[in-house]
Design an enzyme around this catalytic site. Structure first.
Site, PDB file in Angstrom:
ATOM      1  N   TYR A 145       1.946  56.726  -4.489  1.00 60.78           N
ATOM      2  CA  TYR A 145       2.462  58.262  -4.059  1.00 60.78           C
ATOM      3  C   TYR A 145       3.465  58.612  -4.866  1.00 60.78           C
ATOM      4  O   TYR A 145       3.411  59.810  -5.401  1.00 60.78           O
ATOM      5  CB  TYR A 145       2.418  58.050  -2.525  1.00 60.78           C
ATOM      6  CG  TYR A 145       3.040  59.522  -2.009  1.00 60.78           C
ATOM      7  CD1 TYR A 145       2.441  60.638  -1.812  1.00 60.78           C
ATOM      8  CD2 TYR A 145       4.614  59.597  -1.889  1.00 60.78           C
ATOM      9  CE1 TYR A 145       2.797  61.747  -1.299  1.00 60.78           C
ATOM     10  CE2 TYR A 145       5.099  60.965  -1.251  1.00 60.78           C
ATOM     11  CZ  TYR A 145       4.370  61.757  -1.011  1.00 60.78           C
ATOM     12  OH  TYR A 145       4.988  62.974  -0.699  1.00 60.78           O
ATOM     13  N   ALA A 147       4.528  57.596  -7.724  1.00 63.15           N
ATOM     14  CA  ALA A 147       4.435  57.642  -9.310  1.00 63.15           C
ATOM     15  C   ALA A 147       3.757  59.214  -9.239  1.00 63.15           C
ATOM     16  O   ALA A 147       4.014  59.864 -10.434  1.00 63.15           O
ATOM     17  CB  ALA A 147       3.636  56.781  -9.690  1.00 63.15           C
ATOM     18  N   SER A 148       2.679  59.528  -8.477  1.00 64.36           N
ATOM     19  CA  SER A 148       2.118  61.075  -8.660  1.00 64.36           C
ATOM     20  C   SER A 148       3.102  62.002  -8.258  1.00 64.36           C
ATOM     21  O   SER A 148       2.953  62.983  -9.122  1.00 64.36           O
ATOM     22  CB  SER A 148       0.826  61.041  -7.665  1.00 64.36           C
ATOM     23  OG  SER A 148       1.387  60.755  -6.454  1.00 64.36           O
ATOM     24  N   LYS A 149       3.910  61.872  -7.601  1.00 64.81           N
ATOM     25  CA  LYS A 149       4.960  63.052  -7.125  1.00 64.81           C
ATOM     26  C   LYS A 149       5.986  63.192  -8.276  1.00 64.81           C
ATOM     27  O   LYS A 149       6.419  64.063  -8.373  1.00 64.81           O
ATOM     28  CB  LYS A 149       5.533  62.686  -5.684  1.00 64.81           C
ATOM     29  CG  LYS A 149       4.502  63.134  -4.718  1.00 64.81           C
ATOM     30  CD  LYS A 149       4.040  64.537  -4.698  1.00 64.81           C
ATOM     31  CE  LYS A 149       3.323  65.140  -3.292  1.00 64.81           C
ATOM     32  NZ  LYS A 149       2.871  66.386  -3.370  1.00 64.81           N
ATOM     33  N   ILE A 177       7.854  65.005   6.581  1.00 62.91           N
ATOM     34  CA  ILE A 177       7.615  66.381   7.326  1.00 62.91           C
ATOM     35  C   ILE A 177       7.132  66.153   8.809  1.00 62.91           C
ATOM     36  O   ILE A 177       6.536  65.119   8.724  1.00 62.91           O
ATOM     37  CB  ILE A 177       6.442  67.302   6.423  1.00 62.91           C
ATOM     38  CG1 ILE A 177       7.168  67.403   5.229  1.00 62.91           C
ATOM     39  CG2 ILE A 177       6.368  68.621   7.186  1.00 62.91           C
ATOM     40  CD1 ILE A 177       5.893  68.122   4.372  1.00 62.91           C
TER      41      ILE A 177
END
Length: 226
Positions: A145, A147-149, A177
């Site tokens: 997660y 790495a993608s962000k 959130i």
């Protein structure tokens, strides 16, 4: 947001719904795109587009073309579409990394690329992406997660440089959130410390507004009360 044409991806999710409703209440016309099929009728103020895989460039381009054909232009793109998966590197597999890359980074890339020519024509073109505080310092289980962000962060910075003076490009970096799904997954957490969708929507819509015309390339932390 008065009289602006605002495109929101991932609009069926908890954050997307709030951002869309807030934009409508502030006078925008909204086009909402989501992966799931959406049988709700469109209205003059809200165009519904469902069944779109934004990680596939041709589908992203078609969705943007359809919006422009029906609404005439695009002023703002808010890239909310994405997903989260907790998985340690040692126990994980390549599929998780590929899925996070596709759902978090490629969706934002493909939709932004398709929208750029239309945003440039606007007098106040805006792109707002959703990054993550967890991508600044990834903890255990956050590898795919984060790495993608992190890719979304660098996409934001690069696009801001490419489009400087024509379109502003910024990202918000929320902590956890406060959604029903996150409460269910982390029942022992202190929910009062999390950022609410409405609080995050306020920052997103500010960056999409005329008041933020001098801000571009920013990665804005939205920590809640952590």
């Amino acid at each position: 947001m008065q009289k602006k044409i605002v495109v929101i991806t991932g609009a069926a999710g908890a954050l997307g719904r709030v951002v869309a409703d807030r934009a409508l209440n502030e006078g925008a016309t909204v086009a909402v795109i989501d992966h799931g099929r959406n049988d709700a009728p469109s209205t003059p103020q809200r165009l519904q587009i469902g069944g779109v895989d934004l990680s596939a460039a041709p589908q992203a381009s078609k969705a943007i073309d359809d919006i422009v054909a029906q609404l005439g232009r695009i002023d703002v793109l808010i890239n909310i579409a994405g997903a989260f998966k907790f998985e340690t590197i040692a126990d994980g597999n390549d599929e998780s990394w590929e899925t996070m890359h596709r759902l978090n980074l490629l969706t934002a890339l493909n939709t932004s690329r398709a929208a750029i020519p239309h945003l440039v024509k606007s007098n106040a073109g805006r792109i707002v992406n959703i990054g993550a505080l967890g991508a600044l310092e990834a903890g255990s289980g956050m590898g795919p997660y984060a790495a993608s962000k992190a890719g979304v962060h660098k996409l934001t910075e690069s696009l801001a440089a490419e489009l400087k003076g024509r379109v502003t490009v910024n990202a918000v970096l929320p902590s956890t959130i406060d959604t029903l799904a996150n409460r269910r997954d982390m029942p022992n957490a202190d929910f009062a410390k999390w950022v609410t969708p409405d609080e995050l929507a306020s920052v997103i819509l500010f960056l999409a507004s005329d008041a933020a015309s001098a801000i571009t390339g920013a990665l804005v932390p939205v920590r809640g009360r952590v």
